[in-house]
Design a protein around this motif. Sequence first.
Motif, PDB file in Angstrom:
ATOM      1  N   UNK A 134       0.867  -1.178   0.000  1.00 36.39           N
ATOM      2  CA  UNK A 134       0.000   0.000   0.000  1.00 36.39           C
ATOM      3  C   UNK A 134       0.903   1.226   0.000  1.00 36.39           C
ATOM      4  N   UNK A 135       0.545   2.233  -0.754  1.00 37.60           N
ATOM      5  CA  UNK A 135       1.325   3.473  -0.769  1.00 37.60           C
ATOM      6  C   UNK A 135       1.028   4.256   0.507  1.00 37.60           C
ATOM      7  N   UNK A 136       1.821   4.006   1.521  1.00 38.76           N
ATOM      8  CA  UNK A 136       1.619   4.630   2.839  1.00 38.76           C
ATOM      9  C   UNK A 136       1.814   6.141   2.795  1.00 38.76           C
ATOM     10  N   UNK A 137       2.571   6.640   1.825  1.00 37.07           N
ATOM     11  CA  UNK A 137       2.795   8.089   1.717  1.00 37.07           C
ATOM     12  C   UNK A 137       1.490   8.848   1.525  1.00 37.07           C
ATOM     13  N   UNK A 138       0.493   8.180   0.935  1.00 36.61           N
ATOM     14  CA  UNK A 138      -0.797   8.846   0.697  1.00 36.61           C
ATOM     15  C   UNK A 138      -1.532   9.174   1.987  1.00 36.61           C
ATOM     16  N   UNK A 139      -1.230   8.438   3.069  1.00 32.57           N
ATOM     17  CA  UNK A 139      -1.905   8.702   4.343  1.00 32.57           C
ATOM     18  C   UNK A 139      -1.537  10.099   4.861  1.00 32.57           C
ATOM     19  N   UNK A 140      -0.279  10.471   4.704  1.00 31.20           N
ATOM     20  CA  UNK A 140       0.188  11.782   5.166  1.00 31.20           C
ATOM     21  C   UNK A 140       0.080  12.850   4.083  1.00 31.20           C
ATOM     22  N   UNK A 141       0.083  12.422   2.818  1.00 32.31           N
ATOM     23  CA  UNK A 141       0.090  13.381   1.725  1.00 32.31           C
ATOM     24  C   UNK A 141      -0.821  12.906   0.585  1.00 32.31           C
ATOM     25  N   UNK A 142      -2.150  12.934   0.795  1.00 38.05           N
ATOM     26  CA  UNK A 142      -3.073  12.468  -0.247  1.00 38.05           C
ATOM     27  C   UNK A 142      -3.011  13.308  -1.521  1.00 38.05           C
ATOM     28  N   UNK A 143      -2.468  14.511  -1.431  1.00 38.35           N
ATOM     29  CA  UNK A 143      -2.354  15.388  -2.605  1.00 38.35           C
ATOM     30  C   UNK A 143      -1.434  14.799  -3.673  1.00 38.35           C
ATOM     31  N   UNK A 144      -0.642  13.773  -3.328  1.00 43.58           N
ATOM     32  CA  UNK A 144       0.196  13.109  -4.334  1.00 43.58           C
ATOM     33  C   UNK A 144      -0.652  12.565  -5.480  1.00 43.58           C
ATOM     34  N   UNK A 145      -1.899  12.210  -5.195  1.00 41.97           N
ATOM     35  CA  UNK A 145      -2.794  11.706  -6.240  1.00 41.97           C
ATOM     36  C   UNK A 145      -3.047  12.802  -7.271  1.00 41.97           C
ATOM     37  N   UNK A 146      -3.178  14.048  -6.815  1.00 41.59           N
ATOM     38  CA  UNK A 146      -3.367  15.171  -7.729  1.00 41.59           C
ATOM     39  C   UNK A 146      -2.063  15.572  -8.412  1.00 41.59           C
TER      40      UNK A 146
END
Length: 133
Positions: free
Chosen positions: A85-97
């Motif tokens: 799981x991309x754990x970085x998305x938990x702290x920085x969901x803006x990575x998806x954008x």
Amino acid sequence: MVQIGEYEVSEGLCYHKEHFWARVEDDAVRFGATDYGQKALREVVFVELPEAGDEVQQNEAYGTLESVKAVVDIIAPLSGVVKEVNEELMDNPALINEDPYGAGWMLLVKPSDPSEMDSLMSSEAMIEKLKGA
């Protein structure tokens, strides 16, 4: 990368009709949201994802994306077991954008039925879909 209006389509990926992508990597498949999908949501502020070891089913929700605009289900392009799981998305969901086809990936899955890839669209088919949108 192919530009269709304001949207980018990454070549060499497979696409689910609900604007999620799948990229084969050795014996696993990486999942993410398309540029079109993330732009439709606008600013992603929260991501809910399964854990490693969980199973996902093709065409079924495995998590949610919450934006300032809406909450949407994340639909699995393929069935399988979550390897990472991309754990970085938990702290920085803006990575998806910021980088939907790169740092904004969501899951790495070991597919249970690789033939499900046949039901996904090619990048060429996704380009044609966006041209018609």
